[in-house]
Scaffold this active site. Sequence first.
Site, PDB file in Angstrom:
ATOM      1  N   GLY A  35       0.474  -0.842  -0.032  1.00 36.43           N
ATOM      2  CA  GLY A  35      -0.155  -0.067  -0.180  1.00 36.43           C
ATOM      3  C   GLY A  35       1.083   1.086  -0.095  1.00 36.43           C
ATOM      4  N   GLY A  38       0.100   4.907  -1.169  1.00 33.07           N
ATOM      5  CA  GLY A  38      -1.338   5.406  -0.700  1.00 33.07           C
ATOM      6  C   GLY A  38      -0.817   6.649  -0.068  1.00 33.07           C
ATOM      7  N   ARG A 114     -14.853   3.072  11.860  1.00 31.73           N
ATOM      8  CA  ARG A 114     -13.363   2.044  10.951  1.00 31.73           C
ATOM      9  C   ARG A 114     -14.260   0.892  10.546  1.00 31.73           C
ATOM     10  NH1 ARG A 114     -11.149   4.557  15.417  1.00 31.73           N
ATOM     11  NH2 ARG A 114      -9.391   5.492  14.918  1.00 31.73           N
ATOM     12  N   ASN A 121     -11.363  -3.206   3.493  1.00 33.34           N
ATOM     13  CA  ASN A 121     -10.296  -3.908   4.450  1.00 33.34           C
ATOM     14  C   ASN A 121     -10.009  -5.165   4.474  1.00 33.34           C
ATOM     15  OD1 ASN A 121      -9.742  -1.347   3.311  1.00 33.34           O
ATOM     16  ND2 ASN A 121     -10.218  -0.619   5.312  1.00 33.34           N
ATOM     17  N   SER A 145      -3.936  -1.248   8.464  1.00 32.99           N
ATOM     18  CA  SER A 145      -5.724  -1.336   7.424  1.00 32.99           C
ATOM     19  C   SER A 145      -6.238  -1.571   8.665  1.00 32.99           C
ATOM     20  CB  SER A 145      -5.202  -1.888   7.051  1.00 32.99           C
ATOM     21  OG  SER A 145      -4.640  -1.935   5.885  1.00 32.99           O
ATOM     22  N   ASN A 146      -7.894  -0.478   8.616  1.00 27.38           N
ATOM     23  CA  ASN A 146      -8.410  -0.126   9.517  1.00 27.38           C
ATOM     24  C   ASN A 146      -9.544  -1.568   9.116  1.00 27.38           C
ATOM     25  OD1 ASN A 146      -8.071   0.821  12.562  1.00 27.38           O
ATOM     26  ND2 ASN A 146      -8.190   2.532  10.712  1.00 27.38           N
ATOM     27  N   ASP A 177      -2.810   6.335  18.484  1.00 19.70           N
ATOM     28  CA  ASP A 177      -3.134   6.343  20.138  1.00 19.70           C
ATOM     29  C   ASP A 177      -2.426   7.036  21.018  1.00 19.70           C
ATOM     30  OD1 ASP A 177      -5.210   5.588  18.932  1.00 19.70           O
ATOM     31  OD2 ASP A 177      -5.016   3.483  19.311  1.00 19.70           O
ATOM     32  N   HIS A 204      -8.132  -0.333  18.756  1.00 10.68           N
ATOM     33  CA  HIS A 204      -7.395   1.246  18.151  1.00 10.68           C
ATOM     34  C   HIS A 204      -9.173   1.275  17.336  1.00 10.68           C
ATOM     35  CE1 HIS A 204      -6.439   4.059  15.565  1.00 10.68           C
ATOM     36  NE2 HIS A 204      -6.524   3.631  14.834  1.00 10.68           N
TER      37      HIS A 204
HETATM   38  N1  LIG Z   1      -3.943   1.886  12.846  1.00  8.47           N
HETATM   39  C1  LIG Z   1      -3.650   2.978  12.245  1.00  8.47           C
HETATM   40  O1  LIG Z   1      -3.519   4.582  13.270  1.00  8.47           O
HETATM   41  C2  LIG Z   1      -4.158   3.347  11.349  1.00  8.47           C
HETATM   42  C3  LIG Z   1      -4.711   3.107   9.650  1.00  8.47           C
HETATM   43  N2  LIG Z   1      -5.221   4.095   8.682  1.00  8.47           N
HETATM   44  C4  LIG Z   1      -5.925   2.940   8.171  1.00  8.47           C
HETATM   45  O2  LIG Z   1      -4.369   2.815   6.796  1.00  8.47           O
HETATM   46  C5  LIG Z   1      -5.735   2.950   5.797  1.00  8.47           C
HETATM   47  C6  LIG Z   1      -4.930   3.116   4.220  1.00  8.47           C
HETATM   48  O3  LIG Z   1      -4.738   4.997   4.509  1.00  8.47           O
HETATM   49  P1  LIG Z   1      -4.101   5.106   3.915  1.00  8.47           P
HETATM   50  O4  LIG Z   1      -3.027   5.544   3.485  1.00  8.47           O
HETATM   51  O5  LIG Z   1      -4.985   6.745   3.823  1.00  8.47           O
HETATM   52  O6  LIG Z   1      -5.493   5.700   2.158  1.00  8.47           O
HETATM   53  P2  LIG Z   1      -4.775   5.476   0.705  1.00  8.47           P
HETATM   54  O7  LIG Z   1      -6.615   4.957   0.639  1.00  8.47           O
HETATM   55  O8  LIG Z   1      -4.790   6.360   0.534  1.00  8.47           O
HETATM   56  O9  LIG Z   1      -4.092   4.386   0.375  1.00  8.47           O
HETATM   57  C7  LIG Z   1      -4.567   3.071   0.375  1.00  8.47           C
HETATM   58  C8  LIG Z   1      -3.343   2.416  -0.760  1.00  8.47           C
HETATM   59  O10 LIG Z   1      -3.958   0.945  -0.893  1.00  8.47           O
HETATM   60  C9  LIG Z   1      -3.662   0.216  -1.811  1.00  8.47           C
HETATM   61  N3  LIG Z   1      -4.185  -0.454  -1.973  1.00  8.47           N
HETATM   62  C10 LIG Z   1      -5.866  -1.369  -2.008  1.00  8.47           C
HETATM   63  N4  LIG Z   1      -5.568  -2.292  -2.176  1.00  8.47           N
HETATM   64  C11 LIG Z   1      -4.174  -3.166  -2.293  1.00  8.47           C
HETATM   65  C12 LIG Z   1      -4.044  -4.737  -2.061  1.00  8.47           C
HETATM   66  N5  LIG Z   1      -5.050  -5.442  -2.529  1.00  8.47           N
HETATM   67  N6  LIG Z   1      -2.538  -4.040  -2.334  1.00  8.47           N
HETATM   68  C13 LIG Z   1      -1.180  -3.094  -2.136  1.00  8.47           C
HETATM   69  N7  LIG Z   1      -2.333  -1.982  -2.157  1.00  8.47           N
HETATM   70  C14 LIG Z   1      -3.573  -2.151  -1.542  1.00  8.47           C
HETATM   71  C15 LIG Z   1      -3.724   1.410  -2.803  1.00  8.47           C
HETATM   72  O11 LIG Z   1      -3.693   1.390  -4.459  1.00  8.47           O
HETATM   73  C16 LIG Z   1      -3.842   3.012  -1.945  1.00  8.47           C
HETATM   74  O12 LIG Z   1      -2.229   3.447  -2.653  1.00  8.47           O
HETATM   75  C17 LIG Z   1      -6.849   3.017   5.293  1.00  8.47           C
HETATM   76  O13 LIG Z   1      -7.758   1.756   6.067  1.00  8.47           O
HETATM   77  C18 LIG Z   1      -6.889   3.393   7.238  1.00  8.47           C
HETATM   78  O14 LIG Z   1      -8.624   3.641   7.478  1.00  8.47           O
HETATM   79  C19 LIG Z   1      -5.401   4.971   8.782  1.00  8.47           C
HETATM   80  C20 LIG Z   1      -4.604   5.779   9.905  1.00  8.47           C
HETATM   81  C21 LIG Z   1      -4.533   5.184  10.649  1.00  8.47           C
HETATM   82  O1  LIG Z   2      -9.814   7.354  12.471  1.00  9.51           O
HETATM   83  C1  LIG Z   2      -9.179   6.536  11.049  1.00  9.51           C
HETATM   84  O2  LIG Z   2      -9.902   6.241  10.285  1.00  9.51           O
HETATM   85  C2  LIG Z   2      -7.840   6.117  10.825  1.00  9.51           C
HETATM   86  C3  LIG Z   2      -7.098   5.519  12.134  1.00  9.51           C
HETATM   87  O3  LIG Z   2      -7.795   4.843  12.612  1.00  9.51           O
HETATM   88  C4  LIG Z   2      -6.606   7.195  12.859  1.00  9.51           C
HETATM   89  O4  LIG Z   2      -6.757   7.954  13.168  1.00  9.51           O
HETATM   90  O5  LIG Z   2      -6.391   6.389  14.021  1.00  9.51           O
END
Ligand SMILES: NC(=O)C1=CN([C@@H]2O[C@H](COP(=O)(O)OP(=O)(O)OC[C@H]3O[C@@H](n4cnc5c(N)ncnc54)[C@H](O)[C@@H]3O)[C@@H](O)[C@H]2O)C=CC1
Ligand SMILES: O=C([O-])CC(=O)C(=O)O
Length: 348
Positions: A35, A38, A114, A121, A145-146, A177, A204
Amino acid sequence: MFRSVLVRSSSSAKQSLLRRSFSSSVPERKVAILGAAGGIGQPLALLMKLNPLVSSLSLFDIANTPGVAADVGHINTRSEVVGYMGDDELAKALEGADLVIIPAGVPRKPGMTRDDLFNINAGIVKNLCSAIAKYCPHALVNMISNPVNSTVPIAAEIFKKAGMYDEKKLFGVTTLDVVRAKTFYAGKANVPVAEVNVPVIGGHAGVTILPLFSQVTSLAQTVATPQANLSADVLTALTKRTQDGGTEVVEAKAGKGSATLSMAYAGALFADACLKGLNGVPDVVECSYVQSTITELPFFASKVRLGKNGVEEVLDLGPLSDFEKQGLEALKPELKSSIEKGVKFANQ
Ligand SMILES: NC(=O)C1=CN([C@@H]2O[C@H](COP(=O)(O)OP(=O)(O)OC[C@H]3O[C@@H](n4cnc5c(N)ncnc54)[C@H](O)[C@@H]3O)[C@@H](O)[C@H]2O)C=CC1
Ligand SMILES: O=C([O-])CC(=O)C(=O)O
Protein backbone atom coordinates in the site's frame (compact mmCIF):
# COMPACT_ATOMS: atom_id res chain seq x y z
CA MET A 1 9.74 -3.92 -11.24
CA PHE A 2 11.43 -0.57 -10.77
CA ARG A 3 14.82 -0.58 -9.15
CA SER A 4 16.20 2.77 -8.15
CA VAL A 5 19.92 3.23 -8.28
CA LEU A 6 21.53 3.36 -4.89
CA VAL A 7 22.84 6.90 -4.79
CA ARG A 8 26.34 7.38 -3.50
CA SER A 9 26.68 11.09 -3.07
CA SER A 10 29.81 11.47 -0.97
CA SER A 11 33.11 11.83 -2.73
CA SER A 12 35.10 11.77 0.45
CA ALA A 13 37.02 8.55 1.02
CA LYS A 14 36.72 9.01 4.77
CA GLN A 15 32.92 9.25 4.64
CA SER A 16 32.72 6.25 2.38
CA LEU A 17 34.87 4.24 4.79
CA LEU A 18 32.67 5.28 7.70
CA ARG A 19 29.59 4.23 5.75
CA ARG A 20 31.09 0.83 4.91
CA SER A 21 32.01 0.13 8.51
CA PHE A 22 28.48 1.21 9.60
CA SER A 23 26.79 -1.13 7.12
CA SER A 24 29.00 -4.01 8.11
CA SER A 25 28.04 -3.63 11.78
CA VAL A 26 24.30 -3.18 11.19
CA PRO A 27 22.43 -6.28 9.94
CA GLU A 28 20.85 -6.30 6.49
CA ARG A 29 17.09 -5.81 6.85
CA LYS A 30 14.47 -5.86 4.13
CA VAL A 31 11.30 -3.91 4.88
CA ALA A 32 8.25 -4.24 2.59
CA ILE A 33 5.42 -1.69 2.58
CA LEU A 34 2.14 -2.96 1.08
CA GLY A 35 0.00 0.00 0.00
CA ALA A 36 3.15 2.07 -0.47
CA ALA A 37 1.68 4.55 -2.96
CA GLY A 38 -1.16 5.63 -0.67
CA GLY A 39 -1.65 8.54 1.70
CA ILE A 40 0.19 6.72 4.50
CA GLY A 41 2.38 4.59 2.27
CA GLN A 42 4.26 7.46 0.61
CA PRO A 43 5.39 9.38 3.71
CA LEU A 44 6.02 6.05 5.45
CA ALA A 45 8.27 5.02 2.55
CA LEU A 46 10.12 8.32 2.96
CA LEU A 47 10.60 7.80 6.70
CA MET A 48 11.73 4.19 6.27
CA LYS A 49 14.21 5.37 3.62
CA LEU A 50 15.67 7.65 6.28
CA ASN A 51 16.03 4.76 8.75
CA PRO A 52 19.64 3.47 8.78
CA LEU A 53 18.48 0.06 10.05
CA VAL A 54 16.87 -0.64 6.65
CA SER A 55 19.10 -2.02 3.90
CA SER A 56 16.37 -2.87 1.37
CA LEU A 57 13.05 -1.07 0.98
CA SER A 58 10.41 -2.87 -1.05
CA LEU A 59 7.45 -0.72 -2.10
CA PHE A 60 4.35 -2.60 -3.27
CA ASP A 61 0.98 -1.27 -4.39
CA ILE A 62 -1.63 -2.10 -7.01
CA ALA A 63 -0.85 1.24 -8.72
CA ASN A 64 1.69 4.08 -8.88
CA THR A 65 4.68 2.43 -7.21
CA PRO A 66 7.18 3.20 -10.01
CA GLY A 67 6.97 6.94 -9.34
CA VAL A 68 7.13 6.59 -5.57
CA ALA A 69 10.11 4.20 -5.77
CA ALA A 70 12.00 6.43 -8.23
CA ASP A 71 11.36 9.49 -6.09
CA VAL A 72 12.24 7.99 -2.69
CA GLY A 73 15.10 6.04 -4.24
CA HIS A 74 17.04 9.20 -5.07
CA ILE A 75 17.55 9.94 -1.38
CA ASN A 76 21.16 9.25 -0.47
CA THR A 77 20.65 6.95 2.50
CA ARG A 78 21.61 3.33 3.06
CA SER A 79 18.71 1.35 1.62
CA GLU A 80 18.17 0.20 -1.91
CA VAL A 81 14.59 0.92 -3.04
CA VAL A 82 12.58 -1.29 -5.39
CA GLY A 83 8.99 -0.63 -6.46
CA TYR A 84 6.63 -3.48 -7.34
CA MET A 85 3.21 -3.05 -8.90
CA GLY A 86 0.29 -5.46 -9.20
CA ASP A 87 -0.36 -8.93 -7.84
CA ASP A 88 2.14 -10.53 -10.25
CA GLU A 89 4.96 -8.76 -8.42
CA LEU A 90 3.78 -9.37 -4.86
CA ALA A 91 5.96 -12.47 -4.43
CA LYS A 92 9.12 -10.56 -5.36
CA ALA A 93 8.11 -7.68 -3.13
CA LEU A 94 7.83 -10.02 -0.15
CA GLU A 95 10.63 -12.53 -0.63
CA GLY A 96 13.30 -12.13 2.04
CA ALA A 97 11.38 -9.48 3.98
CA ASP A 98 12.17 -9.20 7.71
CA LEU A 99 9.31 -6.77 8.33
CA VAL A 100 6.11 -6.18 6.34
CA ILE A 101 4.09 -3.02 7.01
CA ILE A 102 0.49 -3.01 5.71
CA PRO A 103 -1.27 0.31 5.13
CA ALA A 104 -3.19 -1.09 2.10
CA GLY A 105 -6.91 -0.41 1.95
CA VAL A 106 -9.50 2.32 1.96
CA PRO A 107 -9.65 5.12 4.56
CA ARG A 108 -12.73 6.59 6.25
CA LYS A 109 -14.84 9.53 5.14
CA PRO A 110 -16.80 11.73 7.57
CA GLY A 111 -19.71 9.88 9.16
CA MET A 112 -18.10 6.45 8.82
CA THR A 113 -16.74 4.24 11.59
CA ARG A 114 -13.58 2.18 11.11
CA ASP A 115 -15.81 -0.89 11.05
CA ASP A 116 -17.53 0.51 7.94
CA LEU A 117 -14.22 -0.23 6.14
CA PHE A 118 -14.44 -3.93 7.00
CA ASN A 119 -16.17 -5.07 3.81
CA ILE A 120 -13.40 -3.78 1.54
CA ASN A 121 -10.31 -3.97 3.74
CA ALA A 122 -10.92 -7.44 5.18
CA GLY A 123 -10.58 -8.96 1.71
CA ILE A 124 -7.45 -6.92 0.92
CA VAL A 125 -5.77 -7.96 4.17
CA LYS A 126 -6.77 -11.60 3.67
CA ASN A 127 -5.10 -11.73 0.24
CA LEU A 128 -1.96 -9.92 1.36
CA CYS A 129 -1.57 -12.15 4.43
CA SER A 130 -1.98 -15.30 2.32
CA ALA A 131 0.94 -14.04 0.22
CA ILE A 132 3.00 -13.23 3.34
CA ALA A 133 2.41 -16.78 4.64
CA LYS A 134 3.73 -18.09 1.33
CA TYR A 135 6.64 -15.79 0.50
CA CYS A 136 8.00 -14.46 3.82
CA PRO A 137 6.36 -16.52 6.59
CA HIS A 138 8.96 -15.52 9.17
CA ALA A 139 8.60 -11.76 8.73
CA LEU A 140 7.18 -9.51 11.43
CA VAL A 141 3.87 -7.99 10.28
CA ASN A 142 2.80 -4.46 11.27
CA MET A 143 -0.92 -4.11 10.48
CA ILE A 144 -2.11 -0.55 9.90
CA SER A 145 -5.19 -1.21 7.71
CA ASN A 146 -8.47 -0.62 9.50
CA PRO A 147 -10.43 -1.83 11.29
CA VAL A 148 -7.28 -2.97 13.14
CA ASN A 149 -9.44 -4.59 15.85
CA SER A 150 -10.59 -7.06 13.16
CA THR A 151 -7.79 -7.07 10.55
CA VAL A 152 -5.26 -8.44 13.07
CA PRO A 153 -7.50 -11.44 13.97
CA ILE A 154 -8.08 -11.96 10.22
CA ALA A 155 -4.32 -12.06 9.65
CA ALA A 156 -3.87 -14.54 12.52
CA GLU A 157 -6.52 -16.87 11.07
CA ILE A 158 -5.03 -16.71 7.58
CA PHE A 159 -1.57 -17.53 8.96
CA LYS A 160 -3.06 -20.41 11.01
CA LYS A 161 -4.76 -21.83 7.92
CA ALA A 162 -1.40 -21.74 6.12
CA GLY A 163 0.25 -23.47 9.11
CA MET A 164 2.49 -20.44 9.51
CA TYR A 165 1.09 -18.57 12.50
CA ASP A 166 3.57 -17.23 15.02
CA GLU A 167 1.74 -14.97 17.45
CA LYS A 168 5.00 -13.27 18.34
CA LYS A 169 5.24 -11.80 14.85
CA LEU A 170 1.85 -10.18 14.35
CA PHE A 171 1.26 -6.59 15.52
CA GLY A 172 -1.65 -4.19 15.18
CA VAL A 173 -0.15 -0.71 14.97
CA THR A 174 -1.72 1.44 17.71
CA THR A 175 1.25 3.81 18.02
CA LEU A 176 -0.78 6.74 16.69
CA ASP A 177 -3.01 6.51 19.76
CA VAL A 178 0.10 6.81 21.95
CA VAL A 179 1.44 9.69 19.84
CA ARG A 180 -1.88 11.54 20.22
CA ALA A 181 -2.20 10.82 23.94
CA LYS A 182 1.29 12.24 24.51
CA THR A 183 0.59 15.35 22.42
CA PHE A 184 -2.81 16.10 23.96
CA TYR A 185 -1.57 15.40 27.49
CA ALA A 186 1.54 17.53 27.22
CA GLY A 187 -0.56 20.41 25.89
CA LYS A 188 -2.86 20.32 28.93
CA ALA A 189 -0.23 19.56 31.57
CA ASN A 190 2.17 22.09 30.12
CA VAL A 191 5.12 19.67 30.13
CA PRO A 192 7.61 19.14 27.28
CA VAL A 193 5.91 16.74 24.86
CA ALA A 194 9.11 14.96 23.93
CA GLU A 195 9.56 13.85 27.54
CA VAL A 196 6.10 12.42 28.15
CA ASN A 197 5.08 8.78 27.83
CA VAL A 198 1.49 7.51 28.03
CA PRO A 199 0.55 3.85 27.61
CA VAL A 200 -2.61 3.25 25.56
CA ILE A 201 -4.36 -0.11 25.89
CA GLY A 202 -7.35 -1.97 24.43
CA GLY A 203 -7.83 -1.66 20.70
CA HIS A 204 -7.89 0.92 17.93
CA ALA A 205 -11.43 2.30 17.53
CA GLY A 206 -13.48 4.72 19.65
CA VAL A 207 -13.99 3.53 23.22
CA THR A 208 -11.69 0.54 22.69
CA ILE A 209 -8.81 3.06 22.76
CA LEU A 210 -7.98 3.54 26.45
CA PRO A 211 -5.12 5.90 27.36
CA LEU A 212 -3.74 5.32 30.85
CA PHE A 213 -3.10 8.87 32.01
CA SER A 214 -2.71 7.54 35.58
CA GLN A 215 0.53 5.96 34.34
CA VAL A 216 2.02 9.00 32.63
CA THR A 217 5.75 9.07 33.03
CA SER A 218 8.08 11.86 32.20
CA LEU A 219 11.75 11.65 31.38
CA ALA A 220 12.10 14.90 33.29
CA GLN A 221 12.26 13.75 36.90
CA THR A 222 10.83 17.16 37.79
CA VAL A 223 7.37 15.83 36.93
CA ALA A 224 7.10 12.66 39.01
CA THR A 225 3.32 12.29 38.83
CA PRO A 226 2.35 14.94 36.31
CA GLN A 227 -1.27 13.78 36.04
CA ALA A 228 -1.82 14.77 39.65
CA ASN A 229 -2.22 18.37 38.55
CA LEU A 230 -5.06 17.66 36.15
CA SER A 231 -8.68 17.48 37.29
CA ALA A 232 -10.88 14.45 36.68
CA ASP A 233 -12.84 16.48 34.11
CA VAL A 234 -9.67 17.32 32.18
CA LEU A 235 -8.52 13.68 32.23
CA THR A 236 -11.97 12.59 30.97
CA ALA A 237 -11.78 15.14 28.15
CA LEU A 238 -8.23 14.04 27.27
CA THR A 239 -9.37 10.42 27.14
CA LYS A 240 -12.27 11.31 24.85
CA ARG A 241 -10.05 13.39 22.57
CA THR A 242 -7.57 10.50 22.25
CA GLN A 243 -10.41 8.09 21.47
CA ASP A 244 -11.80 10.49 18.85
CA GLY A 245 -8.42 11.57 17.44
CA GLY A 246 -8.92 9.70 14.16
CA THR A 247 -12.39 11.18 13.71
CA GLU A 248 -11.01 14.66 14.41
CA VAL A 249 -8.66 14.26 11.43
CA VAL A 250 -11.30 12.62 9.20
CA GLU A 251 -13.65 15.55 9.80
CA ALA A 252 -10.92 18.16 9.28
CA LYS A 253 -9.97 16.51 5.97
CA ALA A 254 -13.66 16.69 4.98
CA GLY A 255 -13.82 13.71 2.64
CA LYS A 256 -10.16 13.63 1.60
CA GLY A 257 -9.23 10.68 3.80
CA SER A 258 -7.95 10.12 7.31
CA ALA A 259 -4.68 10.61 9.18
CA THR A 260 -1.74 9.97 6.86
CA LEU A 261 1.22 12.09 7.99
CA SER A 262 0.88 11.47 11.73
CA MET A 263 0.19 7.81 10.92
CA ALA A 264 3.31 7.57 8.79
CA TYR A 265 5.28 9.04 11.69
CA ALA A 266 3.70 6.58 14.14
CA GLY A 267 4.16 3.65 11.74
CA ALA A 268 7.81 4.54 11.24
CA LEU A 269 8.35 4.75 15.01
CA PHE A 270 6.82 1.33 15.55
CA ALA A 271 8.70 -0.23 12.63
CA ASP A 272 11.94 1.20 14.00
CA ALA A 273 11.17 -0.38 17.39
CA CYS A 274 10.53 -3.75 15.69
CA LEU A 275 13.84 -3.52 13.80
CA LYS A 276 15.72 -2.60 16.98
CA GLY A 277 14.14 -5.62 18.69
CA LEU A 278 15.16 -7.89 15.78
CA ASN A 279 18.69 -6.51 16.01
CA GLY A 280 18.90 -7.40 19.70
CA VAL A 281 18.65 -3.93 21.20
CA PRO A 282 17.52 -4.53 24.81
CA ASP A 283 14.45 -3.06 26.51
CA VAL A 284 12.51 -1.89 23.48
CA VAL A 285 8.95 -1.41 24.75
CA GLU A 286 6.01 -0.06 22.73
CA CYS A 287 2.23 -0.45 22.92
CA SER A 288 0.74 -2.73 20.28
CA TYR A 289 -2.41 -4.79 19.62
CA VAL A 290 -1.22 -8.39 19.85
CA GLN A 291 -2.37 -11.88 20.78
CA SER A 292 -2.66 -11.62 24.53
CA THR A 293 -3.66 -13.37 27.74
CA ILE A 294 -3.60 -10.34 30.02
CA THR A 295 -7.40 -10.01 29.76
CA GLU A 296 -9.99 -12.57 28.68
CA LEU A 297 -9.84 -11.16 25.13
CA PRO A 298 -7.58 -13.03 22.67
CA PHE A 299 -6.20 -9.80 21.18
CA PHE A 300 -5.46 -6.71 23.22
CA ALA A 301 -3.21 -3.66 22.99
CA SER A 302 -0.79 -3.08 25.83
CA LYS A 303 2.89 -2.49 26.41
CA VAL A 304 4.97 -5.12 24.64
CA ARG A 305 8.68 -5.82 24.94
CA LEU A 306 10.17 -6.40 21.48
CA GLY A 307 13.01 -8.81 20.82
CA LYS A 308 14.83 -10.89 18.24
CA ASN A 309 11.71 -12.96 17.50
CA GLY A 310 9.13 -10.19 17.75
CA VAL A 311 7.05 -10.11 20.93
CA GLU A 312 9.33 -11.04 23.81
CA GLU A 313 6.87 -10.23 26.57
CA VAL A 314 3.38 -8.78 26.85
CA LEU A 315 3.60 -6.56 29.91
CA ASP A 316 0.97 -6.35 32.65
CA LEU A 317 -1.48 -3.47 32.60
CA GLY A 318 -0.20 -2.15 35.92
CA PRO A 319 -2.43 -0.29 38.41
CA LEU A 320 -5.44 1.45 36.82
CA SER A 321 -7.47 4.33 38.24
CA ASP A 322 -11.18 3.70 38.88
CA PHE A 323 -11.98 5.69 35.74
CA GLU A 324 -9.63 3.49 33.69
CA LYS A 325 -11.03 0.30 35.25
CA GLN A 326 -14.50 1.39 34.08
CA GLY A 327 -13.11 2.20 30.64
CA LEU A 328 -11.52 -1.25 30.46
CA GLU A 329 -14.79 -3.03 31.23
CA ALA A 330 -16.69 -0.74 28.84
CA LEU A 331 -14.42 -1.50 25.88
CA LYS A 332 -14.54 -5.30 26.14
CA PRO A 333 -17.89 -6.03 24.41
CA GLU A 334 -17.03 -3.97 21.30
CA LEU A 335 -13.50 -5.34 21.07
CA LYS A 336 -14.75 -8.92 21.52
CA SER A 337 -17.30 -8.53 18.76
CA SER A 338 -14.72 -6.97 16.35
CA ILE A 339 -12.35 -9.87 17.01
CA GLU A 340 -15.11 -12.43 16.42
CA LYS A 341 -16.15 -10.68 13.21
CA GLY A 342 -12.59 -10.95 11.88
CA VAL A 343 -12.22 -14.60 12.86
CA LYS A 344 -15.56 -15.46 11.26
CA PHE A 345 -14.67 -13.66 8.02
CA ALA A 346 -11.33 -15.43 7.68
CA ASN A 347 -12.92 -18.85 8.16
CA GLN A 348 -15.97 -18.52 5.94
N1 LIG B 1 -3.75 1.92 12.43
C1 LIG B 1 -3.92 3.22 12.41
O1 LIG B 1 -3.67 3.91 13.42
C2 LIG B 1 -4.39 3.92 11.18
C3 LIG B 1 -4.88 3.20 10.13
N2 LIG B 1 -5.29 3.82 8.98
C4 LIG B 1 -5.79 2.97 7.90
O2 LIG B 1 -4.77 2.78 6.91
C5 LIG B 1 -5.39 2.43 5.67
C6 LIG B 1 -4.76 3.23 4.52
O3 LIG B 1 -5.03 4.58 4.66
P1 LIG B 1 -4.52 5.65 3.56
O4 LIG B 1 -3.09 5.40 3.24
O5 LIG B 1 -4.93 6.98 4.02
O6 LIG B 1 -5.40 5.22 2.31
P2 LIG B 1 -5.10 5.50 0.75
O7 LIG B 1 -6.34 5.19 0.00
O8 LIG B 1 -4.50 6.85 0.57
O9 LIG B 1 -3.96 4.45 0.39
C7 LIG B 1 -4.21 3.07 0.39
C8 LIG B 1 -3.32 2.43 -0.63
O10 LIG B 1 -3.57 1.04 -0.60
C9 LIG B 1 -3.48 0.58 -1.93
N3 LIG B 1 -4.13 -0.73 -2.06
C10 LIG B 1 -5.43 -1.04 -2.19
N4 LIG B 1 -5.58 -2.36 -2.32
C11 LIG B 1 -4.33 -2.90 -2.28
C12 LIG B 1 -3.82 -4.21 -2.37
N5 LIG B 1 -4.62 -5.26 -2.54
N6 LIG B 1 -2.49 -4.38 -2.29
C13 LIG B 1 -1.67 -3.32 -2.11
N7 LIG B 1 -2.09 -2.06 -2.02
C14 LIG B 1 -3.41 -1.85 -2.11
C15 LIG B 1 -4.14 1.67 -2.76
O11 LIG B 1 -3.78 1.57 -4.13
C16 LIG B 1 -3.60 2.91 -2.07
O12 LIG B 1 -2.41 3.34 -2.68
C17 LIG B 1 -6.88 2.68 5.86
O13 LIG B 1 -7.54 1.45 6.09
C18 LIG B 1 -6.94 3.55 7.10
O14 LIG B 1 -8.17 3.45 7.79
C19 LIG B 1 -5.20 5.17 8.84
C20 LIG B 1 -4.69 5.93 9.86
C21 LIG B 1 -4.30 5.38 11.13
O1 LIG C 1 -9.62 7.31 12.09
C1 LIG C 1 -9.31 6.68 11.06
O2 LIG C 1 -10.13 6.27 10.24
C2 LIG C 1 -7.87 6.40 10.82
C3 LIG C 1 -7.26 5.95 12.08
O3 LIG C 1 -7.33 4.80 12.44
C4 LIG C 1 -6.72 6.97 12.97
O4 LIG C 1 -6.47 8.11 12.54
O5 LIG C 1 -6.53 6.65 14.15
